[in-house]
Design a protein around this motif. Structure first.
Motif, PDB file in Angstrom:
ATOM      1  N   ALA A 136      -7.456   1.934   4.049  1.00  0.00           N
ATOM      2  CA  ALA A 136      -8.189   1.425   2.894  1.00  0.00           C
ATOM      3  C   ALA A 136      -9.453   2.239   2.627  1.00  0.00           C
ATOM      4  O   ALA A 136     -10.178   2.612   3.551  1.00  0.00           O
ATOM      5  CB  ALA A 136      -8.546  -0.042   3.099  1.00  0.00           C
ATOM      6  N   VAL A 185      -7.358   2.732  -2.459  1.00  0.00           N
ATOM      7  CA  VAL A 185      -6.855   1.420  -2.038  1.00  0.00           C
ATOM      8  C   VAL A 185      -7.998   0.524  -1.575  1.00  0.00           C
ATOM      9  O   VAL A 185      -8.852   0.937  -0.780  1.00  0.00           O
ATOM     10  CB  VAL A 185      -5.835   1.571  -0.893  1.00  0.00           C
ATOM     11  CG1 VAL A 185      -5.443   0.208  -0.331  1.00  0.00           C
ATOM     12  CG2 VAL A 185      -4.599   2.316  -1.380  1.00  0.00           C
ATOM     13  N   VAL A 191       0.830  -1.202   0.000  1.00  0.00           N
ATOM     14  CA  VAL A 191       0.000   0.000   0.000  1.00  0.00           C
ATOM     15  C   VAL A 191       0.865   1.254   0.000  1.00  0.00           C
ATOM     16  O   VAL A 191       0.591   2.231  -0.724  1.00  0.00           O
ATOM     17  CB  VAL A 191      -0.945  -0.021   1.214  1.00  0.00           C
ATOM     18  CG1 VAL A 191      -1.617   1.326   1.401  1.00  0.00           C
ATOM     19  CG2 VAL A 191      -1.994  -1.114   1.050  1.00  0.00           C
ATOM     20  N   THR A 200      -4.339   0.328   7.257  1.00  0.00           N
ATOM     21  CA  THR A 200      -3.947   0.468   5.850  1.00  0.00           C
ATOM     22  C   THR A 200      -4.489   1.737   5.210  1.00  0.00           C
ATOM     23  O   THR A 200      -4.061   2.099   4.113  1.00  0.00           O
ATOM     24  CB  THR A 200      -4.454  -0.736   5.032  1.00  0.00           C
ATOM     25  OG1 THR A 200      -5.890  -0.802   5.133  1.00  0.00           O
ATOM     26  CG2 THR A 200      -3.838  -2.037   5.540  1.00  0.00           C
ATOM     27  N   GLN A 213      -8.767  -1.695   8.208  1.00  0.00           N
ATOM     28  CA  GLN A 213      -9.014  -0.476   7.443  1.00  0.00           C
ATOM     29  C   GLN A 213      -8.202   0.690   7.984  1.00  0.00           C
ATOM     30  O   GLN A 213      -7.601   1.457   7.233  1.00  0.00           O
ATOM     31  CB  GLN A 213     -10.515  -0.165   7.458  1.00  0.00           C
ATOM     32  CG  GLN A 213     -10.907   1.021   6.598  1.00  0.00           C
ATOM     33  CD  GLN A 213     -10.734   2.349   7.321  1.00  0.00           C
ATOM     34  OE1 GLN A 213     -10.989   2.444   8.523  1.00  0.00           O
ATOM     35  NE2 GLN A 213     -10.296   3.362   6.589  1.00  0.00           N
ATOM     36  N   VAL A 232      -8.375  -3.349   0.218  1.00  0.00           N
ATOM     37  CA  VAL A 232      -7.587  -4.359   0.925  1.00  0.00           C
ATOM     38  C   VAL A 232      -8.474  -5.572   1.202  1.00  0.00           C
ATOM     39  O   VAL A 232      -9.620  -5.433   1.638  1.00  0.00           O
ATOM     40  CB  VAL A 232      -7.003  -3.815   2.242  1.00  0.00           C
ATOM     41  CG1 VAL A 232      -6.238  -4.904   2.986  1.00  0.00           C
ATOM     42  CG2 VAL A 232      -6.082  -2.630   1.961  1.00  0.00           C
TER      43      VAL A 232
END
Length: 384
Positions: free
Chosen positions: A356, A271, A253, A354, A351, A273
Protein backbone atom coordinates in the motif's frame (compact mmCIF):
# COMPACT_ATOMS: atom_id res chain seq x y z
CA UNK A 1 3.30 -11.54 -7.89
CA UNK A 2 5.86 -9.13 -6.48
CA UNK A 3 5.30 -5.40 -6.47
CA UNK A 4 7.23 -2.37 -5.27
CA UNK A 5 6.49 -1.62 -1.64
CA UNK A 6 7.06 1.86 -0.24
CA UNK A 7 8.84 2.29 3.07
CA UNK A 8 6.10 1.83 5.69
CA UNK A 9 7.48 4.69 7.79
CA UNK A 10 6.78 7.08 4.89
CA UNK A 11 3.26 5.82 4.15
CA UNK A 12 0.61 8.44 4.99
CA UNK A 13 -2.21 7.61 7.42
CA UNK A 14 -5.74 8.84 6.82
CA UNK A 15 -9.11 8.48 8.55
CA UNK A 16 -12.45 7.00 7.44
CA UNK A 17 -15.40 8.10 9.58
CA UNK A 18 -18.84 6.47 9.51
CA UNK A 19 -20.20 9.07 11.96
CA UNK A 20 -21.33 6.32 14.35
CA UNK A 21 -24.16 6.94 16.81
CA UNK A 22 -23.33 5.47 20.24
CA UNK A 23 -26.16 3.84 22.18
CA UNK A 24 -28.03 6.49 24.12
CA UNK A 25 -26.86 9.29 21.83
CA UNK A 26 -28.32 11.11 18.82
CA UNK A 27 -27.51 11.73 15.14
CA UNK A 28 -26.87 15.40 15.93
CA UNK A 29 -24.24 14.49 18.50
CA UNK A 30 -22.69 11.99 16.09
CA UNK A 31 -22.26 14.75 13.50
CA UNK A 32 -20.71 17.07 16.10
CA UNK A 33 -18.36 14.24 17.03
CA UNK A 34 -17.36 13.87 13.38
CA UNK A 35 -16.44 17.53 13.10
CA UNK A 36 -14.45 17.39 16.33
CA UNK A 37 -12.65 14.20 15.30
CA UNK A 38 -11.73 15.76 11.97
CA UNK A 39 -10.17 18.74 13.71
CA UNK A 40 -8.18 16.41 15.94
CA UNK A 41 -7.11 14.30 12.95
CA UNK A 42 -5.77 17.40 11.20
CA UNK A 43 -3.86 18.42 14.34
CA UNK A 44 -2.41 14.90 14.59
CA UNK A 45 -1.08 14.97 11.01
CA UNK A 46 -3.46 12.65 9.16
CA UNK A 47 -3.44 13.19 5.40
CA UNK A 48 -7.12 12.72 4.54
CA UNK A 49 -10.46 12.60 6.30
CA UNK A 50 -13.06 10.57 4.42
CA UNK A 51 -16.77 10.27 5.16
CA UNK A 52 -18.73 7.11 4.43
CA UNK A 53 -22.23 6.63 3.02
CA UNK A 54 -24.66 4.21 4.67
CA UNK A 55 -28.44 4.05 4.70
CA UNK A 56 -31.22 2.49 6.82
CA UNK A 57 -28.90 2.06 9.80
CA UNK A 58 -30.02 3.33 13.19
CA UNK A 59 -26.42 3.46 14.40
CA UNK A 60 -24.76 5.50 11.66
CA UNK A 61 -25.29 9.19 10.83
CA UNK A 62 -23.02 9.14 7.76
CA UNK A 63 -25.72 9.16 5.09
CA UNK A 64 -24.51 12.04 2.89
CA UNK A 65 -20.77 12.36 2.25
CA UNK A 66 -21.18 15.71 0.48
CA UNK A 67 -22.99 17.35 3.41
CA UNK A 68 -20.49 16.02 5.94
CA UNK A 69 -17.55 16.99 3.73
CA UNK A 70 -18.83 20.57 3.73
CA UNK A 71 -19.01 20.60 7.54
CA UNK A 72 -15.59 19.00 7.99
CA UNK A 73 -13.81 21.10 5.36
CA UNK A 74 -15.24 24.28 6.87
CA UNK A 75 -13.99 23.26 10.32
CA UNK A 76 -10.46 22.39 9.15
CA UNK A 77 -7.76 24.16 7.15
CA UNK A 78 -5.34 21.80 5.44
CA UNK A 79 -6.40 18.16 5.60
CA UNK A 80 -7.90 16.71 2.42
CA UNK A 81 -11.57 15.81 2.87
CA UNK A 82 -13.50 13.34 0.79
CA UNK A 83 -16.04 10.59 0.26
CA UNK A 84 -15.29 7.01 1.07
CA UNK A 85 -17.36 6.40 -0.99
CA UNK A 86 -20.24 7.92 -2.92
CA UNK A 87 -22.55 5.06 -3.89
CA UNK A 88 -23.22 5.17 -7.62
CA UNK A 89 -25.98 2.57 -7.37
CA UNK A 90 -28.54 5.32 -6.84
CA UNK A 91 -26.95 8.50 -8.19
CA UNK A 92 -26.43 10.02 -11.60
CA UNK A 93 -22.97 11.15 -12.74
CA UNK A 94 -24.30 14.70 -13.15
CA UNK A 95 -25.56 14.93 -9.56
CA UNK A 96 -22.22 13.70 -8.24
CA UNK A 97 -20.14 16.10 -10.33
CA UNK A 98 -22.35 19.09 -9.47
CA UNK A 99 -22.23 18.34 -5.72
CA UNK A 100 -18.49 17.85 -5.62
CA UNK A 101 -17.86 20.71 -8.01
CA UNK A 102 -19.62 22.96 -5.51
CA UNK A 103 -17.45 21.57 -2.72
CA UNK A 104 -14.32 22.26 -4.77
CA UNK A 105 -15.52 25.81 -5.40
CA UNK A 106 -15.80 26.32 -1.64
CA UNK A 107 -12.63 24.43 -0.67
CA UNK A 108 -10.40 24.40 -3.78
CA UNK A 109 -7.81 21.66 -4.07
CA UNK A 110 -8.85 19.82 -0.89
CA UNK A 111 -11.67 17.51 -2.03
CA UNK A 112 -11.39 13.77 -2.76
CA UNK A 113 -14.19 12.13 -4.73
CA UNK A 114 -14.23 8.44 -3.85
CA UNK A 115 -16.58 6.37 -6.01
CA UNK A 116 -18.13 3.04 -5.00
CA UNK A 117 -20.32 0.68 -6.99
CA UNK A 118 -22.67 0.13 -4.08
CA UNK A 119 -23.35 -3.48 -3.23
CA UNK A 120 -27.08 -3.11 -3.78
CA UNK A 121 -27.43 -3.35 -7.53
CA UNK A 122 -30.15 -5.80 -8.49
CA UNK A 123 -28.68 -9.09 -9.74
CA UNK A 124 -29.03 -9.34 -13.51
CA UNK A 125 -29.83 -5.66 -13.94
CA UNK A 126 -27.83 -3.33 -16.12
CA UNK A 127 -24.87 -2.13 -14.12
CA UNK A 128 -24.75 -5.23 -11.96
CA UNK A 129 -21.45 -7.08 -11.98
CA UNK A 130 -21.48 -10.38 -13.87
CA UNK A 131 -21.19 -13.46 -11.66
CA UNK A 132 -17.55 -14.38 -11.05
CA UNK A 133 -16.29 -17.54 -12.74
CA UNK A 134 -16.34 -20.61 -10.49
CA UNK A 135 -13.08 -21.19 -8.70
CA UNK A 136 -11.90 -23.15 -5.70
CA UNK A 137 -13.11 -21.37 -2.60
CA UNK A 138 -10.70 -20.71 0.22
CA UNK A 139 -12.15 -22.57 3.18
CA UNK A 140 -9.52 -21.87 5.84
CA UNK A 141 -7.52 -18.96 7.15
CA UNK A 142 -4.14 -18.28 5.67
CA UNK A 143 -1.28 -15.98 6.52
CA UNK A 144 0.89 -14.02 4.11
CA UNK A 145 4.68 -14.30 4.42
CA UNK A 146 4.61 -10.91 6.16
CA UNK A 147 2.18 -12.26 8.77
CA UNK A 148 -1.12 -10.71 7.60
CA UNK A 149 -4.22 -12.79 8.32
CA UNK A 150 -6.36 -13.50 5.25
CA UNK A 151 -9.47 -15.16 6.66
CA UNK A 152 -11.78 -17.51 4.83
CA UNK A 153 -14.33 -15.47 2.82
CA UNK A 154 -17.59 -14.49 4.44
CA UNK A 155 -20.58 -15.95 2.58
CA UNK A 156 -22.89 -13.04 1.79
CA UNK A 157 -25.58 -15.22 0.23
CA UNK A 158 -27.61 -15.07 3.44
CA UNK A 159 -27.93 -11.29 3.03
CA UNK A 160 -29.21 -11.44 -0.54
CA UNK A 161 -32.94 -10.93 -0.43
CA UNK A 162 -32.91 -9.89 3.22
CA UNK A 163 -35.73 -7.53 4.29
CA UNK A 164 -33.18 -4.73 4.80
CA UNK A 165 -31.78 -5.12 1.29
CA UNK A 166 -35.26 -5.23 -0.19
CA UNK A 167 -36.27 -2.04 1.63
CA UNK A 168 -33.01 -0.39 0.62
CA UNK A 169 -33.55 -1.01 -3.08
CA UNK A 170 -37.16 0.15 -2.85
CA UNK A 171 -36.25 3.39 -1.09
CA UNK A 172 -33.04 4.52 -2.81
CA UNK A 173 -33.82 3.53 -6.41
CA UNK A 174 -36.78 4.56 -8.52
CA UNK A 175 -38.97 1.62 -9.58
CA UNK A 176 -37.63 0.11 -12.79
CA UNK A 177 -34.45 2.19 -12.65
CA UNK A 178 -32.04 1.12 -15.38
CA UNK A 179 -28.53 1.44 -13.94
CA UNK A 180 -25.68 2.04 -16.39
CA UNK A 181 -22.57 -0.09 -16.26
CA UNK A 182 -20.30 1.08 -13.47
CA UNK A 183 -17.43 1.82 -15.86
CA UNK A 184 -19.77 3.95 -17.97
CA UNK A 185 -20.76 5.97 -14.90
CA UNK A 186 -17.12 6.64 -14.03
CA UNK A 187 -16.41 7.61 -17.66
CA UNK A 188 -19.31 10.07 -17.59
CA UNK A 189 -18.10 11.62 -14.33
CA UNK A 190 -14.63 12.13 -15.78
CA UNK A 191 -16.04 13.60 -18.99
CA UNK A 192 -18.25 16.06 -17.08
CA UNK A 193 -15.27 17.19 -15.01
CA UNK A 194 -13.11 17.57 -18.13
CA UNK A 195 -15.87 19.42 -19.95
CA UNK A 196 -16.03 17.13 -22.99
CA UNK A 197 -19.18 15.16 -22.17
CA UNK A 198 -21.45 14.23 -25.08
CA UNK A 199 -24.82 12.52 -24.96
CA UNK A 200 -25.33 9.40 -27.11
CA UNK A 201 -26.92 11.74 -29.65
CA UNK A 202 -23.79 13.92 -29.70
CA UNK A 203 -25.18 16.82 -27.66
CA UNK A 204 -22.91 18.65 -25.23
CA UNK A 205 -23.64 18.79 -21.51
CA UNK A 206 -21.83 20.96 -18.99
CA UNK A 207 -21.86 20.71 -15.21
CA UNK A 208 -21.40 24.06 -13.48
CA UNK A 209 -20.11 23.93 -10.84
CA UNK A 210 -18.14 20.76 -11.54
CA UNK A 211 -16.51 21.30 -14.90
CA UNK A 212 -12.80 21.89 -14.38
CA UNK A 213 -13.00 21.13 -10.67
CA UNK A 214 -9.73 20.22 -8.97
CA UNK A 215 -11.02 16.94 -7.56
CA UNK A 216 -8.88 13.93 -6.74
CA UNK A 217 -10.81 10.97 -8.10
CA UNK A 218 -10.59 7.57 -6.39
CA UNK A 219 -12.21 4.20 -7.05
CA UNK A 220 -12.97 2.13 -3.96
CA UNK A 221 -13.67 -1.59 -4.01
CA UNK A 222 -13.95 -4.74 -1.93
CA UNK A 223 -13.09 -7.38 -4.52
CA UNK A 224 -11.23 -8.08 -7.75
CA UNK A 225 -14.34 -7.16 -9.73
CA UNK A 226 -15.67 -4.11 -11.57
CA UNK A 227 -14.19 -1.45 -9.28
CA UNK A 228 -10.62 -2.77 -9.31
CA UNK A 229 -10.83 -3.31 -13.07
CA UNK A 230 -12.15 0.20 -13.72
CA UNK A 231 -9.58 1.86 -11.48
CA UNK A 232 -6.75 0.06 -13.23
CA UNK A 233 -8.00 0.59 -16.78
CA UNK A 234 -8.54 4.31 -16.15
CA UNK A 235 -5.23 4.82 -14.37
CA UNK A 236 -6.89 6.09 -11.19
CA UNK A 237 -5.89 5.49 -7.55
CA UNK A 238 -7.63 2.53 -5.91
CA UNK A 239 -8.82 2.03 -2.33
CA UNK A 240 -8.95 -1.62 -1.20
CA UNK A 241 -11.09 -2.67 1.70
CA UNK A 242 -9.41 -4.80 4.39
CA UNK A 243 -11.65 -3.57 7.18
CA UNK A 244 -14.88 -4.88 5.59
CA UNK A 245 -13.68 -7.58 3.17
CA UNK A 246 -10.35 -8.83 4.55
CA UNK A 247 -10.54 -12.10 2.62
CA UNK A 248 -10.43 -10.35 -0.76
CA UNK A 249 -7.93 -7.54 -0.18
CA UNK A 250 -4.96 -9.20 -1.88
CA UNK A 251 -7.03 -10.26 -4.90
CA UNK A 252 -8.48 -6.75 -5.23
CA UNK A 253 -5.08 -5.05 -5.11
CA UNK A 254 -3.54 -7.54 -7.52
CA UNK A 255 -6.42 -7.20 -9.99
CA UNK A 256 -6.04 -3.43 -9.92
CA UNK A 257 -2.31 -3.60 -10.54
CA UNK A 258 -2.75 -6.13 -13.34
CA UNK A 259 -5.36 -3.92 -15.07
CA UNK A 260 -3.42 -0.68 -14.56
CA UNK A 261 -2.78 1.55 -17.56
CA UNK A 262 -0.76 4.77 -17.05
CA UNK A 263 -2.83 7.93 -17.35
CA UNK A 264 -2.56 11.69 -17.02
CA UNK A 265 -3.30 11.13 -13.32
CA UNK A 266 -0.84 8.34 -12.49
CA UNK A 267 2.16 6.77 -14.15
CA UNK A 268 2.11 3.78 -11.77
CA UNK A 269 -0.53 2.08 -9.60
CA UNK A 270 -1.42 3.86 -6.36
CA UNK A 271 -3.10 1.81 -3.64
CA UNK A 272 -4.76 2.80 -0.38
CA UNK A 273 -5.79 0.02 2.04
CA UNK A 274 -8.22 0.39 4.95
CA UNK A 275 -8.12 -1.19 8.41
CA UNK A 276 -10.30 -1.11 11.49
CA UNK A 277 -8.28 -0.09 14.55
CA UNK A 278 -8.73 0.72 18.22
CA UNK A 279 -5.72 2.10 20.08
CA UNK A 280 -5.38 2.75 23.80
CA UNK A 281 -2.56 3.14 26.28
CA UNK A 282 -2.21 -0.65 26.56
CA UNK A 283 -3.46 -3.78 24.84
CA UNK A 284 -5.98 -4.73 27.53
CA UNK A 285 -7.67 -1.32 27.51
CA UNK A 286 -7.90 -1.34 23.74
CA UNK A 287 -9.49 -4.79 23.72
CA UNK A 288 -12.05 -3.59 26.28
CA UNK A 289 -12.95 -0.52 24.23
CA UNK A 290 -13.22 -2.65 21.06
CA UNK A 291 -15.31 -5.37 22.70
CA UNK A 292 -18.69 -4.09 21.35
CA UNK A 293 -17.41 -4.31 17.76
CA UNK A 294 -18.54 -7.90 17.24
CA UNK A 295 -22.10 -7.17 18.32
CA UNK A 296 -22.19 -4.12 16.04
CA UNK A 297 -20.87 -6.09 13.04
CA UNK A 298 -23.40 -8.83 13.76
CA UNK A 299 -26.24 -6.34 13.47
CA UNK A 300 -25.04 -5.51 9.94
CA UNK A 301 -24.35 -9.04 8.77
CA UNK A 302 -27.55 -10.45 10.18
CA UNK A 303 -29.46 -8.10 7.88
CA UNK A 304 -30.78 -5.67 10.49
CA UNK A 305 -28.48 -2.75 9.71
CA UNK A 306 -25.93 -1.14 12.01
CA UNK A 307 -27.27 -0.64 15.53
CA UNK A 308 -26.19 2.22 17.81
CA UNK A 309 -22.71 1.27 18.99
CA UNK A 310 -23.03 -0.52 22.36
CA UNK A 311 -21.08 0.09 25.53
CA UNK A 312 -18.60 -2.61 26.58
CA UNK A 313 -21.03 -3.51 29.37
CA UNK A 314 -23.94 -3.88 26.95
CA UNK A 315 -21.80 -6.05 24.71
CA UNK A 316 -20.66 -8.23 27.61
CA UNK A 317 -24.28 -9.00 28.47
CA UNK A 318 -24.90 -10.62 25.07
CA UNK A 319 -24.89 -14.42 25.04
CA UNK A 320 -23.36 -15.53 21.76
CA UNK A 321 -24.35 -18.59 19.78
CA UNK A 322 -21.91 -20.42 17.51
CA UNK A 323 -23.87 -19.26 14.46
CA UNK A 324 -23.66 -15.62 15.57
CA UNK A 325 -19.93 -15.88 16.17
CA UNK A 326 -19.49 -17.36 12.72
CA UNK A 327 -21.04 -14.23 11.19
CA UNK A 328 -18.43 -11.91 12.68
CA UNK A 329 -15.34 -14.03 13.32
CA UNK A 330 -13.35 -12.78 10.31
CA UNK A 331 -14.00 -9.14 11.16
CA UNK A 332 -13.09 -9.47 14.83
CA UNK A 333 -9.83 -11.25 14.10
CA UNK A 334 -8.78 -8.71 11.47
CA UNK A 335 -9.48 -5.68 13.65
CA UNK A 336 -6.21 -4.20 14.91
CA UNK A 337 -6.48 -3.44 18.62
CA UNK A 338 -3.83 -2.65 21.19
CA UNK A 339 -1.25 -0.14 22.32
CA UNK A 340 0.18 2.35 19.81
CA UNK A 341 3.18 0.08 19.29
CA UNK A 342 1.01 -3.01 18.80
CA UNK A 343 -1.31 -1.42 16.24
CA UNK A 344 1.45 0.39 14.36
CA UNK A 345 3.27 -2.93 13.97
CA UNK A 346 0.11 -4.58 12.58
CA UNK A 347 -0.45 -1.70 10.17
CA UNK A 348 3.11 -2.08 8.90
CA UNK A 349 2.41 -5.75 8.22
CA UNK A 350 -0.73 -4.77 6.30
CA UNK A 351 1.24 -2.20 4.31
CA UNK A 352 4.04 -4.65 3.49
CA UNK A 353 1.66 -7.46 2.51
CA UNK A 354 -0.36 -5.24 0.15
CA UNK A 355 2.36 -2.83 -0.97
CA UNK A 356 0.00 0.00 0.00
CA UNK A 357 1.04 3.57 -0.77
CA UNK A 358 -1.38 4.87 1.87
CA UNK A 359 -3.32 3.43 4.80
CA UNK A 360 -6.81 4.44 5.93
CA UNK A 361 -7.96 3.72 9.48
CA UNK A 362 -11.46 3.67 10.87
CA UNK A 363 -12.17 3.55 14.59
CA UNK A 364 -15.44 3.04 16.45
CA UNK A 365 -15.81 3.13 20.21
CA UNK A 366 -18.78 4.00 22.35
CA UNK A 367 -17.17 7.05 23.92
CA UNK A 368 -16.12 9.80 21.53
CA UNK A 369 -13.09 10.73 23.59
CA UNK A 370 -11.81 7.18 23.26
CA UNK A 371 -11.93 7.59 19.48
CA UNK A 372 -10.05 10.87 19.73
CA UNK A 373 -7.46 9.25 21.97
CA UNK A 374 -7.11 6.27 19.64
CA UNK A 375 -6.34 8.43 16.61
CA UNK A 376 -3.99 10.69 18.55
CA UNK A 377 -1.99 7.84 20.07
CA UNK A 378 -1.67 6.09 16.72
CA UNK A 379 -0.54 9.25 14.91
CA UNK A 380 2.09 9.99 17.56
CA UNK A 381 3.50 6.48 17.21
CA UNK A 382 3.31 6.40 13.42
CA UNK A 383 4.91 9.77 12.80
CA UNK A 384 7.58 9.57 15.46
Amino acid sequence: MSHPSPDSSAVPLSVLDLSPIPSGSTPAQAVRNTVDLARRAEEAGYARYWLAEHHLATGVAGISPALLIQLVAAATERIRVGAGAVQLGHRTPLSVVEEFGLLDALFPGRIDLGLGRSGFRKPGAAGAAPPPPPKPRQVADRWTPEGLLIPAPFDISSLIGSPLLTRYIQLVQFPGADLPEYRDQVDQIQALIRGDYRTPEGLEAHALPGEGADLQLWILGSSAGASAQAAGALGLPFGANYHVSPAAVLEAVEAYRKAFVPSDVLDRPHVLVSADVVVAEDDATARHLASPYGLWVHSIRSGRGAIPFPTPEEAAAHEWTDVERGLVDDRIRTQFTGSPQTVAAKLRVLQQATGADELLVTTITHDHQDRVRSLTLLADEWHH
